[in-house]
Design a protein around this motif. Structure first.
Motif, PDB file in Angstrom:
ATOM      1  N   GLU A  97       0.759  -1.132  -0.001  1.00 24.55           N
ATOM      2  CA  GLU A  97      -0.057  -0.266   0.076  1.00 24.55           C
ATOM      3  C   GLU A  97       0.433   1.430  -0.271  1.00 24.55           C
ATOM      4  N   ALA A  98       2.065   1.183   0.978  1.00 29.23           N
ATOM      5  CA  ALA A  98       2.989   1.900   0.708  1.00 29.23           C
ATOM      6  C   ALA A  98       3.523   2.287  -0.679  1.00 29.23           C
ATOM      7  N   ASN A  99       3.676   1.313  -1.592  1.00 30.49           N
ATOM      8  CA  ASN A  99       4.221   1.580  -2.481  1.00 30.49           C
ATOM      9  C   ASN A  99       3.460   2.457  -3.708  1.00 30.49           C
ATOM     10  N   LEU A 100       1.930   1.838  -3.518  1.00 35.51           N
ATOM     11  CA  LEU A 100       0.856   2.539  -3.888  1.00 35.51           C
ATOM     12  C   LEU A 100       1.243   3.717  -4.069  1.00 35.51           C
ATOM     13  N   ALA A 101       1.345   3.978  -3.011  1.00 38.08           N
ATOM     14  CA  ALA A 101       0.978   5.549  -2.640  1.00 38.08           C
ATOM     15  C   ALA A 101       1.909   6.578  -2.752  1.00 38.08           C
ATOM     16  N   LEU A 102       3.000   5.875  -2.966  1.00 40.09           N
ATOM     17  CA  LEU A 102       4.783   6.402  -3.481  1.00 40.09           C
ATOM     18  C   LEU A 102       4.206   6.327  -5.504  1.00 40.09           C
ATOM     19  N   TYR A 103       4.363   5.512  -5.809  1.00 38.44           N
ATOM     20  CA  TYR A 103       4.196   5.245  -6.603  1.00 38.44           C
ATOM     21  C   TYR A 103       3.250   6.466  -7.415  1.00 38.44           C
ATOM     22  N   THR A 104       2.226   6.523  -6.934  1.00 42.10           N
ATOM     23  CA  THR A 104       1.077   7.508  -7.528  1.00 42.10           C
ATOM     24  C   THR A 104       1.394   9.330  -7.309  1.00 42.10           C
ATOM     25  N   ASP A 105       1.734   9.294  -6.372  1.00 44.06           N
ATOM     26  CA  ASP A 105       2.424  10.681  -5.157  1.00 44.06           C
ATOM     27  C   ASP A 105       3.771  10.883  -6.237  1.00 44.06           C
ATOM     28  N   PHE A 106       4.786   9.989  -7.196  1.00 38.86           N
ATOM     29  CA  PHE A 106       5.432  10.529  -8.555  1.00 38.86           C
ATOM     30  C   PHE A 106       5.261  10.609  -9.846  1.00 38.86           C
ATOM     31  N   THR A 107       4.248   9.601  -9.512  1.00 39.08           N
ATOM     32  CA  THR A 107       3.716  10.019 -11.621  1.00 39.08           C
ATOM     33  C   THR A 107       2.439  11.148 -11.482  1.00 39.08           C
ATOM     34  N   THR A 108       2.205  11.884  -9.874  1.00 43.90           N
ATOM     35  CA  THR A 108       1.183  12.555 -10.274  1.00 43.90           C
ATOM     36  C   THR A 108       2.067  14.077  -9.953  1.00 43.90           C
ATOM     37  N   LYS A 109       2.881  13.995  -9.539  1.00 39.57           N
ATOM     38  CA  LYS A 109       4.283  15.066  -9.647  1.00 39.57           C
ATOM     39  C   LYS A 109       4.637  15.343 -10.599  1.00 39.57           C
ATOM     40  N   ALA A 110       5.552  13.994 -11.269  1.00 36.35           N
ATOM     41  CA  ALA A 110       6.099  13.857 -12.098  1.00 36.35           C
ATOM     42  C   ALA A 110       5.423  14.663 -14.028  1.00 36.35           C
ATOM     43  N   PHE A 111       3.863  14.163 -13.736  1.00 38.44           N
ATOM     44  CA  PHE A 111       3.249  14.325 -14.851  1.00 38.44           C
ATOM     45  C   PHE A 111       2.930  16.169 -14.465  1.00 38.44           C
ATOM     46  N   ALA A 112       2.662  16.972 -13.328  1.00 41.25           N
ATOM     47  CA  ALA A 112       2.561  17.580 -13.303  1.00 41.25           C
ATOM     48  C   ALA A 112       3.792  19.155 -13.716  1.00 41.25           C
ATOM     49  N   GLY A 113       4.946  18.412 -13.517  1.00 37.56           N
ATOM     50  CA  GLY A 113       5.760  18.670 -14.080  1.00 37.56           C
ATOM     51  C   GLY A 113       6.375  18.188 -15.567  1.00 37.56           C
ATOM     52  N   VAL A 114       6.042  18.290 -16.230  1.00 34.51           N
ATOM     53  CA  VAL A 114       5.625  17.662 -17.702  1.00 34.51           C
ATOM     54  C   VAL A 114       4.971  18.845 -17.615  1.00 34.51           C
ATOM     55  N   GLU A 115       4.138  18.581 -17.275  1.00 29.34           N
ATOM     56  CA  GLU A 115       2.300  19.806 -17.719  1.00 29.34           C
ATOM     57  C   GLU A 115       2.962  21.321 -18.273  1.00 29.34           C
ATOM     58  N   LYS A 116       4.288  21.507 -17.038  1.00 30.15           N
ATOM     59  CA  LYS A 116       4.479  23.110 -16.939  1.00 30.15           C
ATOM     60  C   LYS A 116       6.023  23.208 -18.128  1.00 30.15           C
ATOM     61  N   LEU A 117       6.266  21.837 -18.388  1.00 30.16           N
ATOM     62  CA  LEU A 117       7.201  21.986 -19.064  1.00 30.16           C
ATOM     63  C   LEU A 117       6.634  22.091 -20.760  1.00 30.16           C
ATOM     64  N   ILE A 118       5.525  21.456 -20.486  1.00 28.05           N
ATOM     65  CA  ILE A 118       4.459  21.492 -22.480  1.00 28.05           C
ATOM     66  C   ILE A 118       4.218  23.108 -21.690  1.00 28.05           C
ATOM     67  N   ASP A 119       3.288  23.441 -20.926  1.00 28.85           N
ATOM     68  CA  ASP A 119       2.759  24.793 -21.168  1.00 28.85           C
ATOM     69  C   ASP A 119       3.899  25.805 -21.114  1.00 28.85           C
ATOM     70  N   LEU A 120       5.254  25.735 -20.882  1.00 29.53           N
ATOM     71  CA  LEU A 120       6.281  26.439 -21.332  1.00 29.53           C
ATOM     72  C   LEU A 120       6.901  26.638 -22.845  1.00 29.53           C
ATOM     73  N   ASN A 121       6.752  25.157 -22.754  1.00 31.23           N
ATOM     74  CA  ASN A 121       7.050  25.491 -24.885  1.00 31.23           C
ATOM     75  C   ASN A 121       6.368  25.815 -25.660  1.00 31.23           C
ATOM     76  N   LEU A 122       4.687  25.734 -25.139  1.00 32.54           N
ATOM     77  CA  LEU A 122       3.614  26.191 -26.402  1.00 32.54           C
ATOM     78  C   LEU A 122       3.758  27.792 -26.097  1.00 32.54           C
ATOM     79  N   SER A 123       4.306  27.813 -24.993  1.00 36.84           N
ATOM     80  CA  SER A 123       3.895  29.833 -24.940  1.00 36.84           C
ATOM     81  C   SER A 123       5.352  29.770 -25.148  1.00 36.84           C
ATOM     82  N   ALA A 124       6.284  29.396 -25.088  1.00 39.30           N
ATOM     83  CA  ALA A 124       7.061  30.134 -26.316  1.00 39.30           C
ATOM     84  C   ALA A 124       6.895  29.272 -27.803  1.00 39.30           C
TER      85      ALA A 124
END
Length: 188
Positions: free
Chosen positions: A17-44
């Motif tokens: 259960e802890a590993n599942l929570a970690l995976y979820t948290d990791f992917t959420t944060k990673a996708f948030a970072g990717v989303e910020k990079l996509i927004d930056l690139n689209l704006s640029a």
């Protein structure tokens, strides 16, 4: 009193259960970072298209070659500054995303380590007489593994800091080169 098998089963379930929570948290944060990079690139990209159109119109409006080259040199400085700003923004996003991921991982590792030590201590209370040596050996192995992980975490953190420093240095050098190049073009 529960058996070692029951304790192991409960610990395994909690770890899953802890590993599942970690995976979820990791992917959420990673996708948030990717989303910020996509927004930056689209704006640029959007800004680049708009500026390109405006620049082309200004250059086509030049009445002679001297005016064309003067306009070209004047437009180079803002473009270089924008490239440097983009590099800094990009580095900032990747750095903050990495820091968030490292923080999540460190918290999870600390909690897992705590649970394993707790489990071993609890299980060692129920071992049959004469098995104390095996428990001590297991605790030693566990301690060595934790020490190895901590060293790996420190090395990884140092490597990430070195990469981040190199990116910042590269952006600074680009900024200096762009400033010198613009100043040189403006003098001609």
């Amino acid at each position: 009193m529960s058996t070692v098998a029951e304790q192991f089963s409960a610990a395994t379930k909690a770890n899953f259960e802890a590993n599942l929570a970690l995976y979820t948290d990791f992917t959420t944060k990673a996708f948030a970072g990717v989303e910020k990079l996509i927004d930056l690139n689209l704006s640029a990209a959007k800004a680049s298209i708009e500026e390109s159109t405006a620049t082309t119109q200004k250059l086509f409006a030049a009445k002679n070659p001297q005016e064309f080259f003067t306009l070209s040199a004047a437009l180079a400085q803002p473009n270089a500054e924008k490239a440097v700003a983009y590099g800094r923004h990009f580095a900032g996003i990747t750095s903050s995303t990495q820091a968030e991921l490292a923080q999540v991982a460190e918290a999870q590792v600390a909690e897992t380590k705590r649970k394993i030590i707790e489990f071993v201590d609890q299980a060692s209370k129920n071992v049959p007489a004469g098995a104390e040596g095996a428990v001590a050996f297991f605790k030693s192995v566990l301690g060595n593994a934790n020490d190895g992980y901590e060293q790996l975490a420190k090395s990884t953190k140092q490597a990430v800091e070195t990469i981040e420093s190199n990116v910042n240095n590269a952006v600074d050098q680009l900024s200096q080169a762009a400033t010198k190049g613009s100043a040189h073009s403006a003098k001609k």
